[in-house]
Design a protein around this motif. Structure first.
Motif, short mmCIF file in Angstrom:
data_model
loop_
_atom_site.label_atom_id
_atom_site.label_comp_id
_atom_site.label_asym_id
_atom_site.label_seq_id
_atom_site.Cartn_x
_atom_site.Cartn_y
_atom_site.Cartn_z
N ARG A 42 -7.05 10.94 -11.38
CA ARG A 42 -5.90 11.12 -12.28
C ARG A 42 -5.88 12.54 -12.87
O ARG A 42 -4.81 13.11 -13.08
N GLU A 82 -4.33 16.00 -10.46
CA GLU A 82 -3.01 15.73 -9.91
C GLU A 82 -2.58 16.80 -8.91
O GLU A 82 -1.81 16.52 -7.98
N TRP A 128 -3.23 15.62 -5.38
CA TRP A 128 -2.76 14.30 -5.00
C TRP A 128 -2.26 14.24 -3.56
O TRP A 128 -2.36 13.21 -2.91
N GLU A 141 -5.73 -1.27 -10.91
CA GLU A 141 -5.57 0.09 -11.42
C GLU A 141 -5.41 1.10 -10.29
O GLU A 141 -4.66 2.07 -10.41
N GLU A 166 -1.90 0.82 -8.83
CA GLU A 166 -0.97 1.52 -9.71
C GLU A 166 -1.06 3.03 -9.51
O GLU A 166 -0.04 3.74 -9.56
N LEU A 167 -2.26 3.56 -9.28
CA LEU A 167 -2.42 4.98 -9.01
C LEU A 167 -1.71 5.38 -7.72
O LEU A 167 -1.03 6.41 -7.67
N MET A 176 0.86 3.96 -6.46
CA MET A 176 2.29 3.94 -6.76
C MET A 176 2.71 5.24 -7.46
O MET A 176 3.75 5.82 -7.14
N GLU A 177 1.88 5.70 -8.40
CA GLU A 177 2.18 6.96 -9.08
C GLU A 177 2.18 8.12 -8.08
O GLU A 177 3.03 9.02 -8.16
N GLN A 178 1.23 8.12 -7.17
CA GLN A 178 1.16 9.20 -6.19
C GLN A 178 2.39 9.20 -5.29
O GLN A 178 2.97 10.26 -5.02
N SER A 214 5.31 7.94 -5.99
CA SER A 214 6.45 8.30 -6.82
C SER A 214 6.52 9.81 -7.04
O SER A 214 7.59 10.41 -6.96
N THR A 215 5.35 10.43 -7.29
CA THR A 215 5.30 11.88 -7.52
C THR A 215 5.59 12.66 -6.25
O THR A 215 6.33 13.65 -6.28
N ARG A 258 9.60 4.72 -6.15
CA ARG A 258 8.55 3.87 -6.70
C ARG A 258 8.47 2.55 -5.93
O ARG A 258 9.45 1.79 -5.88
#
Length: 315
Positions: free
Chosen positions: A20, A23, A26, A53, A56-57, A59-61, A63-64, A69
């Motif tokens: 995290r 970033e 990523w 967890e 979810e990470l 998913m964030e990657q 999305s970024t 998403r």
């Protein structure tokens, strides 16, 4: 001291936090995890894990990096990521194929040691979270990565080797498993993943286990030696008893009689200790020679049943 059962979960939490914070890396981290563990079914992209967890990470990657998403489902046993955006999935698949072909550029020595080590650490962290497993180090040494394809195996096996991890390979139920079963491999993994706190704890347990194993070997060796001494002493005393029941005992030399009487009186002593009681004292080999002579003489006697029958006839 931390409980051994929490070692793997705390390692995962540490690596998750590390990713995290990085970033800017990523793209590399997601490419490694995607190649190792993402599955494409038709137009869908899917990933499932017991560690919500990490899902979810991912998913964030996504999305970024791709501006969309994925769907997230949390179940009792595991959490699932699902993405059914055809164009996005095609892009992800193309990027993963490109990484499989050219991803080794991230680990080229020309980048400088610090950058290369940072890239290795982030990939080890993300791939371990995606498909790795580590047994309780206090019980056994076992580290493994379950890769979803031969293409992933062909990329990661030389990657691990370049990182100093010589992992074995096998195919099991459609997965390519890279694994190591020794303490040094796990230590090297923690070092290269920059899991410093877990590495120190692991080395502490490793030393404790090594000392305990050494103590057990010494105790077992002493126990085995004691048993051999007891067995040997019993055999020697039985031979001496037979000689004493036979008239030939009186014909023995003074040295052999002295050895026989010492063994009868001190059944628990070693050959070296018995030798010191002789007059004059003799060494271990000398004492062994005398007792062996007594064994040979006893073995040459007729069987006891035959002796009893002959005595009965004479009487």
């Amino acid at each position: 001291m931390k409980a051994a059962s929490s070692f793997s979960s705390e390692l995962r939490a540490h690596l998750l936090e590390k990713i995290r914070r990085e970033e800017s890396l990523w793209t590399l981290a997601f490419s490694a995890a995607g190649l190792a563990a993402l599955r494409f079914s038709g137009q869908d992209l899917r990933f499932a894990s017991r560690q919500a967890e990490f899902v979810e990470l991912l998913m964030e990657q996504i999305s970024t990096l791709y501006g969309v998403r994925p769907e997230f489902k949390r179940g009792k046993e595991q959490s699932t990521l699902c993405l059914n955006e055809r164009n996005i999935n095609r892009r992800i698949r193309e990027d993963l194929n490109l990484f499989a072909r050219e991803g080794r550029r991230y680990f080229d020595s020309s980048l400088g040691e610090d950058v290369r080590n940072q890239h290795i650490a982030i990939v080890l962290a993300e791939v371990f979270l995606a498909c790795g497993a580590l047994c309780d180090p206090r019980e056994t040494y076992h580290l493994e990565f379950s890769l979803q394809s031969r293409k992933a195996r062909n990329f990661f096996q030389p990657f691990f080797k370049s990182a100093g991890l010589n992992l074995r390979s096998l195919c099991h139920q459609g997965y390519w498993v890279l694994y190591g079963k020794d303490a040094q491999t796990i230590s090297d993994f923690l070092l290269r993943a920059q899991a410093d706190q877990e590495l120190l704890l692991f080395e502490e347990w490793r030393v404790e286990k090594s000392v305990l194993n050494q103590v057990n070997r010494v105790v077992n060796c002493d126990s085995a030696n004691a048993q051999r001494l007891a067995d040997s002493s019993a055999q020697q005393r039985e031979a001496i008893r037979r000689l004493m029941q036979d008239n030939s005992y009186e014909l023995l030399s003074k040295a052999l009689k002295e050895a026989a009487e010492a063994r009868i009186q001190y059944p628990e002593l070693s050959l070296l200790e018995l030798g010191r009681l002789m007059d004059p004292p003799i060494g271990k080999s000398g004492m062994n020679h005398r007792l062996k002579k007594l064994l040979d003489l006893a073995e040459a006697l007729p069987p006891e049943e035959e002796l009893r029958r002959s005595k009965t006839v004479v009487e």
